[in-house]
Design a protein around this motif. Structure first.
Motif, mmCIF file in Angstrom:
data_model
loop_
_atom_site.group_PDB
_atom_site.id
_atom_site.type_symbol
_atom_site.label_atom_id
_atom_site.label_comp_id
_atom_site.label_asym_id
_atom_site.label_seq_id
_atom_site.Cartn_x
_atom_site.Cartn_y
_atom_site.Cartn_z
ATOM 1 N N GLY A 71 0.772 -1.231 0.000
ATOM 2 C CA GLY A 71 0.000 0.000 0.000
ATOM 3 C C GLY A 71 0.803 1.280 0.000
ATOM 4 N N THR A 72 2.122 1.209 -0.210
ATOM 5 C CA THR A 72 2.918 2.425 -0.156
ATOM 6 C C THR A 72 2.760 3.266 -1.416
ATOM 7 N N THR A 73 2.409 2.646 -2.531
ATOM 8 C CA THR A 73 2.192 3.373 -3.773
ATOM 9 C C THR A 73 0.723 3.252 -4.144
ATOM 10 N N PRO A 74 0.036 4.380 -4.336
ATOM 11 C CA PRO A 74 -1.387 4.296 -4.698
ATOM 12 C C PRO A 74 -1.570 3.597 -6.040
ATOM 13 N N LEU A 75 -2.655 2.877 -6.157
ATOM 14 C CA LEU A 75 -3.029 2.231 -7.406
ATOM 15 C C LEU A 75 -3.654 3.291 -8.309
ATOM 16 N N ASP A 76 -3.026 3.566 -9.445
ATOM 17 C CA ASP A 76 -3.518 4.582 -10.378
ATOM 18 C C ASP A 76 -4.613 3.978 -11.247
ATOM 19 N N PHE A 108 -11.779 22.516 -14.404
ATOM 20 C CA PHE A 108 -11.055 23.728 -14.013
ATOM 21 C C PHE A 108 -9.978 23.373 -12.986
ATOM 22 N N TYR A 109 -10.369 22.598 -11.978
ATOM 23 C CA TYR A 109 -9.441 22.189 -10.928
ATOM 24 C C TYR A 109 -8.305 21.352 -11.509
ATOM 25 N N SER A 110 -8.657 20.429 -12.426
ATOM 26 C CA SER A 110 -7.633 19.546 -13.000
ATOM 27 C C SER A 110 -6.621 20.324 -13.834
ATOM 28 N N GLN A 111 -7.053 21.412 -14.467
ATOM 29 C CA GLN A 111 -6.160 22.215 -15.303
ATOM 30 C C GLN A 111 -5.364 23.240 -14.507
ATOM 31 N N ASN A 112 -5.894 23.652 -13.369
ATOM 32 C CA ASN A 112 -5.262 24.730 -12.613
ATOM 33 C C ASN A 112 -4.612 24.306 -11.297
ATOM 34 N N VAL A 113 -4.975 23.155 -10.774
ATOM 35 C CA VAL A 113 -4.408 22.724 -9.497
ATOM 36 C C VAL A 113 -3.759 21.349 -9.648
ATOM 37 N N ASN A 114 -4.595 20.335 -9.835
ATOM 38 C CA ASN A 114 -4.083 18.970 -9.953
ATOM 39 C C ASN A 114 -5.184 18.094 -10.528
ATOM 40 N N ASP A 115 -4.839 17.240 -11.487
ATOM 41 C CA ASP A 115 -5.862 16.385 -12.082
ATOM 42 C C ASP A 115 -6.126 15.140 -11.245
ATOM 43 N N THR A 116 -5.183 14.724 -10.425
ATOM 44 C CA THR A 116 -5.378 13.491 -9.660
ATOM 45 C C THR A 116 -5.646 13.784 -8.190
ATOM 46 N N PHE A 117 -6.354 12.859 -7.590
ATOM 47 C CA PHE A 117 -6.571 12.929 -6.144
ATOM 48 C C PHE A 117 -6.329 11.536 -5.578
ATOM 49 N N PRO A 143 -8.669 -2.585 -1.131
ATOM 50 C CA PRO A 143 -7.911 -2.537 0.123
ATOM 51 C C PRO A 143 -6.610 -1.732 0.016
ATOM 52 N N VAL A 144 -6.377 -1.056 -1.120
ATOM 53 C CA VAL A 144 -5.201 -0.199 -1.260
ATOM 54 C C VAL A 144 -5.633 1.216 -1.637
ATOM 55 N N GLU A 145 -4.781 2.185 -1.325
ATOM 56 C CA GLU A 145 -5.041 3.573 -1.699
ATOM 57 C C GLU A 145 -5.071 3.682 -3.224
ATOM 58 N N GLN A 146 -5.944 4.548 -3.733
ATOM 59 C CA GLN A 146 -6.058 4.748 -5.168
ATOM 60 C C GLN A 146 -5.816 6.209 -5.514
ATOM 61 N N SER A 147 -5.440 6.438 -6.778
ATOM 62 C CA SER A 147 -5.436 7.793 -7.316
ATOM 63 C C SER A 147 -6.335 7.761 -8.550
ATOM 64 N N TYR A 148 -7.088 8.839 -8.728
ATOM 65 C CA TYR A 148 -8.024 8.927 -9.851
ATOM 66 C C TYR A 148 -7.969 10.342 -10.396
ATOM 67 N N ASP A 179 -13.418 -4.333 -12.175
ATOM 68 C CA ASP A 179 -13.014 -5.197 -11.066
ATOM 69 C C ASP A 179 -13.768 -4.872 -9.774
ATOM 70 N N GLN A 180 -14.722 -3.946 -9.840
ATOM 71 C CA GLN A 180 -15.578 -3.516 -8.732
ATOM 72 C C GLN A 180 -14.806 -2.953 -7.548
ATOM 73 N N GLN A 181 -13.600 -2.441 -7.791
ATOM 74 C CA GLN A 181 -12.802 -1.880 -6.705
ATOM 75 C C GLN A 181 -13.085 -0.400 -6.460
ATOM 76 N N TRP A 182 -13.859 0.227 -7.332
ATOM 77 C CA TRP A 182 -14.261 1.620 -7.135
ATOM 78 C C TRP A 182 -15.534 1.867 -7.943
ATOM 79 N N PHE A 183 -16.262 2.909 -7.536
ATOM 80 C CA PHE A 183 -17.409 3.336 -8.332
ATOM 81 C C PHE A 183 -17.646 4.819 -8.152
#
Length: 189
Positions: A71-76, A108-117, A143-148, A179-183
């Motif tokens: 879990g040290t690297t988020p799943l992109d 707007f946020y993705s272009q001016n601040v950051n596209d991923t969270f 069960p792991v951190e994600q980035s989207y 894979d039903q890991q996010w929605f």
């Protein structure tokens, strides 16, 4: 006397119709929801972005271990596909124009601040965006951190909002990862 009764009745009617807007409660995504952080995004800073914790939605198997790197690297999962479902029966979903405001704020946020969270592990972490009648949220069921990516999320909101309305016998909808890991869900606020 008749005039003042009519004026009073009209004023009462206006007050009753205005009251729900004034007393509108915050939409609850889950039982026991706790707001972890909250800010406003978009060119006009009018879309609420919140991260909420759902303590009653703890993972069914807390003993699951993280994939490969503990879990040290988020799943992109940016660019990952998902399957869209509309909620039936009819009832009308959120106003698609309000949902467009949310989608535009994400772009707007993705272009001016950051596209991923980043979103923490398990179903007890949820990112929520609201504007007027529209609410959308992202739930990490992995069960792991994600980035989207906000830009991908905006595209999904733009698709679900107008296509899951009463004319389609629906009242909002969601898009579930293969894979039903996010929605992502879009619904009335």
């Amino acid at each position: 006397m008749k005039v003042s009764s009519i004026v009073f009745a009209t004023a009462s009617l206006l007050l009753v119709e205005a009251t729900p807007a004034v007393l509108k409660r915050e939409q609850i995504v889950c039982p026991g929801q706790v707001t972890v952080s909250e800010t406003f995004i978009g060119a006009d800073s009018n879309v609420k972005l919140a991260q909420v914790y759902c303590p009653e939605n703890t993972p069914l198997e807390p003993a699951l271990s993280a994939r490969q790197d503990n879990g040290t690297t988020p799943l992109d999962v940016c660019g990952a596909t998902c399957d869209t479902n509309c909620f039936t029966p009819s009832g009308g979903g959120p106003n698609p124009n309000d949902c467009s405001v949310i989608a535009d704020a994400m772009r707007f946020y993705s272009q001016n601040v950051n596209d991923t969270f980043l979103i923490g592990t398990g179903t007890n972490n949820t990112v929520v965006l609201t504007y007027s009648t529209c609410e959308t949220f992202y739930v990490n069921q992995d069960p792991v951190e994600q980035s989207y990516c906000y830009s991908d999320w905006a595209t999904i909101v733009d698709y679900i909002a107008p296509n899951c309305q009463s004319t389609q016998n629906a009242h909002g909808g969601n898009c579930i990862a293969a894979d039903q890991q996010w929605f992502i869900q879009v619904q009335t606020n």
